[in-house]
Design a protein around this motif. Structure first.
Motif, mmCIF file in Angstrom:
data_model
loop_
_atom_site.group_PDB
_atom_site.id
_atom_site.type_symbol
_atom_site.label_atom_id
_atom_site.label_comp_id
_atom_site.label_asym_id
_atom_site.label_seq_id
_atom_site.Cartn_x
_atom_site.Cartn_y
_atom_site.Cartn_z
ATOM 1 N N ASN A 94 -6.752 -5.274 -6.945
ATOM 2 C CA ASN A 94 -5.911 -4.086 -6.860
ATOM 3 C C ASN A 94 -4.612 -4.402 -6.123
ATOM 4 O OD1 ASN A 94 -5.461 -1.380 -7.426
ATOM 5 N ND2 ASN A 94 -6.271 -0.706 -5.462
ATOM 6 N N LEU A 95 -4.769 -5.090 -5.006
ATOM 7 C CA LEU A 95 -3.628 -5.370 -4.139
ATOM 8 C C LEU A 95 -2.608 -6.306 -4.800
ATOM 9 C CD1 LEU A 95 -3.151 -4.332 -1.319
ATOM 10 C CD2 LEU A 95 -4.107 -6.443 -0.414
ATOM 11 N N VAL A 96 -3.103 -7.155 -5.707
ATOM 12 C CA VAL A 96 -2.235 -8.145 -6.334
ATOM 13 C C VAL A 96 -1.127 -7.466 -7.169
ATOM 14 C CG1 VAL A 96 -3.463 -8.582 -8.517
ATOM 15 C CG2 VAL A 96 -2.356 -10.469 -7.322
ATOM 16 N N LYS A 97 -1.361 -6.179 -7.493
ATOM 17 C CA LYS A 97 -0.337 -5.432 -8.250
ATOM 18 C C LYS A 97 0.962 -5.287 -7.448
ATOM 19 C CE LYS A 97 -3.936 -2.512 -10.254
ATOM 20 N NZ LYS A 97 -4.611 -1.244 -9.939
ATOM 21 N N ILE A 136 -7.370 4.731 -2.433
ATOM 22 C CA ILE A 136 -6.553 5.689 -1.679
ATOM 23 C C ILE A 136 -5.971 5.098 -0.389
ATOM 24 C CG2 ILE A 136 -8.607 6.735 -0.570
ATOM 25 C CD1 ILE A 136 -5.399 8.623 -1.463
ATOM 26 N N PHE A 137 -6.736 4.232 0.286
ATOM 27 C CA PHE A 137 -6.245 3.669 1.544
ATOM 28 C C PHE A 137 -5.012 2.795 1.301
ATOM 29 C CE2 PHE A 137 -10.602 4.738 2.487
ATOM 30 C CZ PHE A 137 -10.546 5.238 3.768
ATOM 31 N N GLN A 138 -5.100 1.955 0.231
ATOM 32 C CA GLN A 138 -3.969 1.087 -0.075
ATOM 33 C C GLN A 138 -2.760 1.937 -0.483
ATOM 34 O OE1 GLN A 138 -7.109 0.609 -1.245
ATOM 35 N NE2 GLN A 138 -7.571 -1.566 -1.452
ATOM 36 N N TYR A 139 -3.037 3.011 -1.233
ATOM 37 C CA TYR A 139 -1.981 3.926 -1.655
ATOM 38 C C TYR A 139 -1.257 4.491 -0.420
ATOM 39 C CZ TYR A 139 0.108 8.311 -3.272
ATOM 40 O OH TYR A 139 0.974 9.340 -3.516
ATOM 41 N N LEU A 140 -2.057 4.966 0.555
ATOM 42 C CA LEU A 140 -1.468 5.577 1.753
ATOM 43 C C LEU A 140 -0.634 4.560 2.531
ATOM 44 C CD1 LEU A 140 -4.401 7.786 3.086
ATOM 45 C CD2 LEU A 140 -2.248 8.567 2.103
ATOM 46 N N ASN A 185 5.153 0.306 -6.276
ATOM 47 C CA ASN A 185 4.703 1.585 -6.824
ATOM 48 C C ASN A 185 3.280 1.891 -6.354
ATOM 49 O OD1 ASN A 185 4.082 3.806 -8.287
ATOM 50 N ND2 ASN A 185 4.180 2.814 -10.305
ATOM 51 N N PRO A 186 3.152 2.760 -5.344
ATOM 52 C CA PRO A 186 1.818 3.012 -4.796
ATOM 53 C C PRO A 186 0.859 3.635 -5.815
ATOM 54 C CG PRO A 186 3.426 4.503 -3.813
ATOM 55 C CD PRO A 186 4.193 3.526 -4.625
ATOM 56 N N ASN A 187 1.417 4.368 -6.793
ATOM 57 C CA ASN A 187 0.543 5.041 -7.770
ATOM 58 C C ASN A 187 -0.351 4.052 -8.517
ATOM 59 O OD1 ASN A 187 1.692 7.416 -7.031
ATOM 60 N ND2 ASN A 187 3.205 7.403 -8.689
ATOM 61 N N GLU A 188 0.185 2.813 -8.696
ATOM 62 C CA GLU A 188 -0.597 1.786 -9.404
ATOM 63 C C GLU A 188 -1.877 1.438 -8.671
ATOM 64 O OE1 GLU A 188 1.443 -1.822 -10.133
ATOM 65 O OE2 GLU A 188 2.995 -0.892 -11.354
ATOM 66 N N LEU A 189 -1.882 1.716 -7.358
ATOM 67 C CA LEU A 189 -3.034 1.296 -6.541
ATOM 68 C C LEU A 189 -4.216 2.256 -6.653
ATOM 69 C CD1 LEU A 189 -1.115 0.102 -3.388
ATOM 70 C CD2 LEU A 189 -2.250 -1.319 -5.073
#
Lengths: 151, 442
Positions: free
Chosen positions: A65-68, B76-80, B214-218
């Motif tokens: 996920n993070l690699v994006k 959600i955490f990565q998004y935040l 782009n946080p939405n991708e996460l």
């Protein structure tokens, strides 16, 4: 048949102080399955697989996920190579490994490969000196010979 | 029996502190000996409210782990964290502060370890793009996580244990601990501004890289996020009203976890296999060992010693409060705060009964003069975890993540950040407890 008769003796040995650069070059060759770290007497100290090298070049925190978020993939990989450039074989070789004696049977090797999902198993003599390896392909080739399937 | 129970307790504690043997093995083995030697019988260990396993704590922990486990699958955490970095417009110090605040708020409602486990990797990516040293940002996050976790009943295991033992509810914690946590965060981050405010200089083109993220991708599973978000919100509402409705916190959490398991449609085997069972069994074993020491009289003896040392009276418990803050902070910096609080809880229960028991049957544990002591224990035990790199589980996790990215955080380096912040937290907590409970008498 004993594994000594089907094993592959053409294996890649490295010293414990071999640097990442050398390990990468050797492992990237299509014929290399895994690298064997041996002492001056030829005793096996550890094994390094292609997976071990790839894992080392991806930091532990990275995930799919993070690699994006990574904008420049090439730069990221080059940076991780630079970070790990100085590590040597002994720092990340697997020291706990399963081995076979030269007199073990081909069936022993087959069962171990399946049970533990090994790519190849080292074959060691009584004093732990590396003699060769039995790989998945070696066993498959042997079964072909048994079944009299030829090309 | 006294000496046998004491020996089991001391040997188990020493083994846990030495970290030579896995702490869950130690706790379960100690519990087994406590049962086999009949210091506690099985009925007492499993069913007695005062001596046995505190199932309220056990089920609250398991339930929150289930909710968090499902929530982490949504991204959600990565998004935040990425949102926070963009909100800071790529400015490193602002990123540090906003990430600290996001971590503190998430940790107040969710497990600290999970919060840092998910926010630290994003921090490393962001710091990598900005080409800045991520270590100060990572340490700031983990300190914020331990401070934020202090604010609520569910924020940190010591609070869950204190709430269960003292019969305090979610809003009691918010009303008494959240204000001091906000003060500590504000003062600390203000000091951080003087130290780190100008340290980081980053070129505009690097900041632009952050703004391009782009946080939405996460967000990996928006549907699941809606469900998990709704259930978590409902659960938090449940915690806010649990006291008024007469439910225990574990009932609220278990309902939330069960509802989310049903709604998510995820494989229950997978979710349950990822629960930290070793931690849960550590609690269970610990409760039984400590139950043995209560029954054998060790705890009441220690309680008498503590009373004769601090001379608390029903009218004046100030010195006991102060000892509680600083002793807990010191102890929690050195050892795991969970066994520490598990021991202090019955000690304080015993003290409360000695000091405040009255024939009219009022609850000694929630006597007006007893409450500041519980809050002091919670503040000391939770905030003390910031002292060293092994003071809290979240610290160990962040040091590990940083190491995996080639940034070694030594014990000394963590100490340089953690110790002053712990000292500052202790001083603010001392002033807060003194002014609020002993000067103003609120």
């Amino acid at each position: 048949m004993a594994v000594s008769q089907i094993m592959n003796r053409n294996i890649v040995r490295v010293t414990p102080d071999a640097a990442l650069e050398k390990l990468l070059l050797l492992q990237a060759k299509p014929t290399t399955r895994q690298l064997y770290v041996t002492d001056p007497d030829g005793r096996l100290l550890g094994i390094i697989t292609g997976f071990d090298l790839l894992q080392r070049l991806i930091p532990g925190y990275m995930d799919a996920n993070l690699v994006k978020l990574i904008v420049n993939d090439d730069e990221f990989l080059a940076d991780t190579y630079k970070t790990n450039k100085t590590i040597t074989a002994q720092e990340f070789m697997t020291e706990e490994f399963t081995s076979l004696r030269p007199d073990a049977s081909a069936l022993d090797a087959d069962v171990l490969v399946v049970q533990c999902r090994f790519n190849a198993i080292p074959v060691l003599d009584e004093s732990g000196r590396l003699q060769g390896e039995v790989s998945r392909k070696d066993i498959l080739a042997y079964i072909c010979r048994l079944a009299k399937i030829g090309f | 029996m006294f000496w046998t129970a004491t020996t089991i307790f001391v040997v188990a504690y020493a083994a846990i502190v030495s970290e030579k043997i896995n702490k869950t093995k130690v706790a379960l083995f100690g519990a087994a000996i406590t049962l086999v030697l009949k210091i506690l019988d099985q009925r007492e260990a499993f069913h007695d409210i005062d001596l046995g396993v505190d199932w309220n704590v056990v089920f609250l922990l398991i339930s929150m782990m289930i909710i968090v486990n499902i929530l982490t699958r949504t991204g959600i955490f990565q998004y935040l964290a990425v949102r926070a970095a963009k909100l800071a417009k790529g400015e490193p110090f602002r990123i540090m502060v906003i990430l600290a605040l996001v971590t503190a708020v998430c940790s107040a409602f969710l497990d600290n370890v999970t919060t840092v486990l998910l926010i630290a990797p994003v921090t490393l990516v962001v710091a990598g793009e900005l080409k800045i040293d991520p270590v100060p940002v990572l340490i700031t996050e983990v300190l914020a996580s331990n401070i934020g976790g202090t604010a609520t009943l569910i924020g940190d295991p010591p609070n869950i244990m204190i709430a269960s033992r003292a019969g305090l509810n979610f809003m009691d914690f918010i009303a008494n601990l959240a204000p001091v946590v906000v003060i500590i965060l504000a003062v600390w981050l203000l000091i951080w501004k003087f130290i780190f405010g100008r340290r980081y200089q980053v070129a505009d083109e690097l900041k632009a890289l952050i703004m391009a993220m782009n946080p939405n991708e996460l967000i990996t599973d928006p549907k699941l996020l809606w469900k998990a978000g709704a259930v978590l919100s409902l659960t938090i509402v449940g915690f806010i009203v649990h006291g008024a409705l007469g439910f225990e916190p574990a009932t609220v959490a278990l309902t939330g976890a069960a509802l989310l398991l049903v709604l998510s449609g995820l494989d229950v085997h997978k979710i349950l296999s990822e629960i930290e069972w070793p931690s849960i069994f550590f609690f269970i074993g610990l409760f039984i060992i400590i139950g043995g020491t209560i029954k054998a009289g060790l705890i009441s003896w220690l309680s008498q010693e503590m009373i004769s040392l601090t001379h608390p009276t029903p009218d004046d418990t100030f010195s006991l409060s102060m000892v509680m803050i600083w002793f807990s902070a010191l102890a929690s910096g050195i050892i795991d705060n969970i066994p520490f609080v598990a021991t202090m809880n019955p000690l304080l229960v015993e003290t409360a009964h000695t000091l405040f028991s009255s024939p009219d049957g009022t609850n000694a544990l929630q006597h007006a003069a007893m409450l500041p002591i519980w809050w002091s224990l919670a503040l000391g035990a939770c905030l003390g975890g910031n002292g060293t790199s092994i003071g809290a589980s979240a610290n160990v996790i962040v040091v590990g993540i940083a190491g995996s990215a080639g940034h070694h955080i030594s014990f000394k380096k963590f100490l340089a950040y953690g110790l002053p912040v712990t000292f500052l937290s202790g001083v603010i907590s001392t002033l807060y407890v003194w002014i609020r409970y002993y000067v103003l008498g609120l």
